[in-house]
Design a protein around this motif. Structure first.
Motif, PDB file in Angstrom:
ATOM      1  N   ARG A 145      -8.893  -3.852  -2.480  1.00  0.00           N
ATOM      2  CA  ARG A 145      -9.431  -3.751  -1.124  1.00  0.00           C
ATOM      3  C   ARG A 145     -10.936  -3.481  -1.121  1.00  0.00           C
ATOM      4  N   SER A 200       0.788  -1.230   0.000  1.00  0.00           N
ATOM      5  CA  SER A 200       0.000   0.000   0.000  1.00  0.00           C
ATOM      6  C   SER A 200       0.822   1.283   0.000  1.00  0.00           C
ATOM      7  N   THR A 201       2.056   1.245   0.525  1.00  0.00           N
ATOM      8  CA  THR A 201       2.843   2.469   0.649  1.00  0.00           C
ATOM      9  C   THR A 201       4.286   2.248   0.199  1.00  0.00           C
ATOM     10  N   SER A 238      -2.314   2.135  -3.037  1.00  0.00           N
ATOM     11  CA  SER A 238      -3.505   1.717  -2.300  1.00  0.00           C
ATOM     12  C   SER A 238      -4.348   0.764  -3.147  1.00  0.00           C
ATOM     13  N   GLU A 296      -4.799   2.433   4.808  1.00  0.00           N
ATOM     14  CA  GLU A 296      -4.666   0.979   4.923  1.00  0.00           C
ATOM     15  C   GLU A 296      -3.475   0.625   5.801  1.00  0.00           C
ATOM     16  N   LYS A 297      -2.424   1.448   5.734  1.00  0.00           N
ATOM     17  CA  LYS A 297      -1.251   1.177   6.563  1.00  0.00           C
ATOM     18  C   LYS A 297      -1.619   1.266   8.039  1.00  0.00           C
TER      19      LYS A 297
END
Length: 206
Positions: free
Chosen positions: A71, A10-11, A39, A160-161
């Motif tokens: 997601r 995600s990152t 993401s 999300e993190k």
């Protein structure tokens, strides 16, 4: 037939190495491995779009886990069906390869489609609801910390993190897993995890 693989974190701070090694162990050529640091809230990701455009009928696509595809509940279902049914390629989820292998469902005909839809719907729904619960627990935790005078600074914007960090903290407080095991399960970095614990004055339960 071409065998491909798609990986995602995600990152920029997260590492793709674990997923990459899995794909390499399968013998997938580097030119057919696509990786994004983005993401999963939508599918407008550079490498994902390149991968999707490259798919031909009969190709096989490997994913480490279903949530690496995306997601969003509706998005996961839509993308899976487009790739496996409209484009007539196949997908294998390494985390659940005994169950999630579209080739097995296709071999079962109409009954296989029904079973595939049910399994996908269930797992996608559970994943989405779990993210919502994580967000709620994060809000509740901040409220408790504020009431106890332990909260410092403004609450972080939900990402999300951060949801993964909340999950990591829950495992940490349960007390039956090591930090090494926790970061492997949640895919958060060790440094981010320790920073989060310190920032929120979180201690492991006795």
């Amino acid at each position: 037939m071409t065998t491909k693989a798609y990986g995602r974190v995600s990152t920029d701070q997260q590492d793709l190495t674990r997923q990459l090694l899995k794909f390499q162990e399968l013998g997938i050529e580097e030119e057919h491995i696509y990786m994004d640091k983005a993401s999963g809230k939508n599918f407008d990701r550079p490498e994902y779009q390149v991968m999707k455009e490259s798919i031909k009928e009969g190709d096989l696509l490997y994913l480490d886990a279903l949530d690496r595809l995306g997601r969003d509940y509706d998005g996961i279902l839509s993308e899976w069906k487009e790739i496996t049914r409209k484009m007539n390629a196949d997908i294998v989820i390494l985390e659940n390869k005994e169950l999630f292998d579209s080739r097995k469902f296709k071999a079962m005909g109409d009954m296989g489609k029904l079973m595939e839809d049910q399994f996908l719907s269930l797992l996608s729904y559970v994943a989405e609801q779990e993210r919502k619960r994580m967000l709620q627990r994060q809000k509740e935790g901040i409220a408790i910390a504020k009431a106890a005078g332990k909260y410092k600074g403004k609450p972080r914007k939900y990402t999300e993190k951060n949801a993964s960090l909340i999950h990591a903290v829950e495992l940490y407080q349960q007390g039956d897993k090591t930090v090494k095991e926790i970061v492997a399960i949640t895919k958060v970095s060790r440094s981010s995890f320790y920073e989060y614990l310190k920032e929120n004055d979180i201690k492991r339960n006795a």
